[in-house]
Enzyme design. Structure first.
Site, PDB file in Angstrom:
ATOM      1  N   ARG A 102       0.885  -1.182   0.000  1.00 35.95           N
ATOM      2  CA  ARG A 102       0.000   0.000   0.000  1.00 35.95           C
ATOM      3  C   ARG A 102       0.907   1.211   0.000  1.00 35.95           C
ATOM      4  O   ARG A 102       1.704   1.405   0.920  1.00 35.95           O
ATOM      5  CB  ARG A 102      -0.905  -0.007   1.234  1.00 35.95           C
ATOM      6  N   HIS A 129      -7.466   0.897  -6.294  1.00 40.74           N
ATOM      7  CA  HIS A 129      -7.648   0.041  -5.109  1.00 40.74           C
ATOM      8  C   HIS A 129      -8.302  -1.265  -5.587  1.00 40.74           C
ATOM      9  O   HIS A 129      -9.457  -1.548  -5.259  1.00 40.74           O
ATOM     10  CB  HIS A 129      -8.522   0.786  -4.090  1.00 40.74           C
ATOM     11  N   ASP A 220     -17.122   7.375  -1.497  1.00 45.63           N
ATOM     12  CA  ASP A 220     -15.872   7.230  -0.748  1.00 45.63           C
ATOM     13  C   ASP A 220     -15.560   8.599  -0.146  1.00 45.63           C
ATOM     14  O   ASP A 220     -16.201   9.605  -0.493  1.00 45.63           O
ATOM     15  CB  ASP A 220     -14.760   6.777  -1.720  1.00 45.63           C
ATOM     16  N   ARG A 288     -13.638  -8.518   1.649  1.00 42.89           N
ATOM     17  CA  ARG A 288     -12.213  -8.241   1.409  1.00 42.89           C
ATOM     18  C   ARG A 288     -11.399  -9.501   1.701  1.00 42.89           C
ATOM     19  O   ARG A 288     -10.475  -9.841   0.968  1.00 42.89           O
ATOM     20  CB  ARG A 288     -11.723  -7.100   2.328  1.00 42.89           C
TER      21      ARG A 288
HETATM   22  N1  NVA Z   1      -9.856   6.853  -1.303  1.00 36.79           N
HETATM   23  C1  NVA Z   1      -9.496   6.377   0.019  1.00 36.79           C
HETATM   24  C2  NVA Z   1      -9.753   4.905   0.139  1.00 36.79           C
HETATM   25  C3  NVA Z   1      -9.452   4.336   1.507  1.00 36.79           C
HETATM   26  C4  NVA Z   1      -9.661   2.864   1.575  1.00 36.79           C
HETATM   27  C5  NVA Z   1      -8.047   6.707   0.303  1.00 36.79           C
HETATM   28  O1  NVA Z   1      -7.207   6.505  -0.589  1.00 36.79           O
HETATM   29  O2  NVA Z   1      -7.749   7.157   1.400  1.00 36.79           O
HETATM   30  N1   CP Z   2     -11.186  -0.025   2.646  1.00 35.53           N
HETATM   31  C1   CP Z   2      -9.903  -0.103   3.044  1.00 35.53           C
HETATM   32  O1   CP Z   2      -8.970  -0.360   2.255  1.00 35.53           O
HETATM   33  O2   CP Z   2      -9.732   0.035   4.380  1.00 35.53           O
HETATM   34  P1   CP Z   2      -8.347   0.250   5.158  1.00 35.53           P
HETATM   35  O3   CP Z   2      -7.779   1.568   4.716  1.00 35.53           O
HETATM   36  O4   CP Z   2      -8.722   0.218   6.609  1.00 35.53           O
HETATM   37  O5   CP Z   2      -7.401  -0.870   4.799  1.00 35.53           O
END
Ligand code: NVA
Ligand code: CP
Length: 304
Positions: A102, A129, A220, A288
């Protein structure tokens, strides 16, 4: 499938195969049927951003598959002190059987895959994602029985979630409509991809137009990780892009609502709509686990 880097890389058949495997693994878990497909294997999980769901679901998923997962925070890794990703990739390939990462830049994930010799899974970048989208598709299929022919609508920021849902939705035969304020468009390469789908893709600035007759309504956060300093500007820009009762009144009467979480109530979604659809949203969270187990089995089953 060697890596899992972005939805654009997957064929419709590969998405379908992953969803079928995810359903099977979910069934097996619920019925106490062991499935140690990755016994003796190790997954390294590099986190350069925070996570609740991704970290826990990958770690538990790897355990359920008979392997182990190592949490590698960039605060502790040499990568956080400037060791190049090209070297990190080659080093980790000597110890591990797979890497989940990530991070910010999509190019970092692509480089990790290019320089390493083990499978790489994208656990979120600024661009996409894909693990979340597999869980979303799995959930929609679970609730609606199919994907083909449904209308999926995303309201909000042209961010990693919107980018990946456009691609995943179109590749699985859905009509996809998105609404975003001017200046918050999805990525150009995603818009170019979507253009081949003609009137099955609708991009506009009006949430009520995008949500009309939608079977699935998704949103989101307005400020993603790394954009916290822009929060006030974004809150202003996204006024009117909220999922609320008024918006849901134009969607199909049995429309689902999904949110990848974390959610900000009364910002991108009202508490009322969120709680009304909590069953779908938290099933999406659980999925997930199952979807990522399917991804890990697909990319990590072979020998190094
Ligand atoms: N768009 C959000 C998704 C979090 C799972 C981010 O990148 O923070
Ligand atoms: N939705 C998602 O990826 O959650 P986290 O940021 O908690 O991993």
């Amino acid at each position: 499938m060697n890596h899992f880097l972005k939805m654009l890389d997957l064929t419709s058949e590969e998405i379908d195969e992953l969803l079928n495997l995810a359903d099977q693994l979910k069934f097996e878990l619920k019925n106490g049927i062991p499935h140690p497909h990755l016994a003796g294997k190790s997954l390294g999980m590099i986190f350069e951003k925070s996570s609740t769901r991704t970290r826990v679901s990958f770690e538990v998923g790897m355990y359920q598959l008979g392997g182990q997962a190592l949490f590698l925070s960039s605060n502790d890794l040499q990568i956080g002190r400037g060791e190049p990703v090209e070297d990190t990739a080659r080093v980790l390939s000597r110890f591990l059987d797979g890497i989940m990462i990530r991070t910010f830049e999509q190019t970092e994930v692509e480089k990790l895959a290019q320089y390493g010799s083990i499978p790489v899974i994208n656990g979120l970048t600024d661009f996409c994602h894909p693990c979340q989208i597999m869980a979303d598709l799995m959930t929609i299929r679970e609730f609606k029985g199919h994907l083909e022919g449904l209308k999926l609508c995303f309201i909000g920021d042209g961010n990693n979630m919107m980018n990946s849902l456009i691609v995943g939705g179109l590749k699985t035969g859905m009509t996809v409509s998105v609404a975003f304020p001017k200046g918050y468009e999805p990525a150009t390469e995603v818009l170019e991809f979507a253009a081949q789908y003609g009137d099955k893709f609708i991009a506009c600035q009006e949430p009520m137009v995008a949500a009309k007759d939608a079977d699935v309504v998704i949103t989101d956060v307005w400020a993603s990780m790394g954009q916290e300093s822009e929060k006030a500007i974004r809150e202003n820009a996204f006024k009117g892009y909220q999922i609320n009762t008024e918006l849901m009144s134009v969607a199909a009467p049995d429309a689902m609502v999904l949110h990848c979480l974390p959610a900000h109530r009364e910002e991108e979604i009202t508490a009322e709509v969120f709680e009304k659809h909590a069953a779908e949203i938290f099933e999406e969270t659980e999925n997930r686990l199952h979807a990522q187990k399917a991804i890990m089995v697909k990319v990590m089953s072979g020998n190094k």
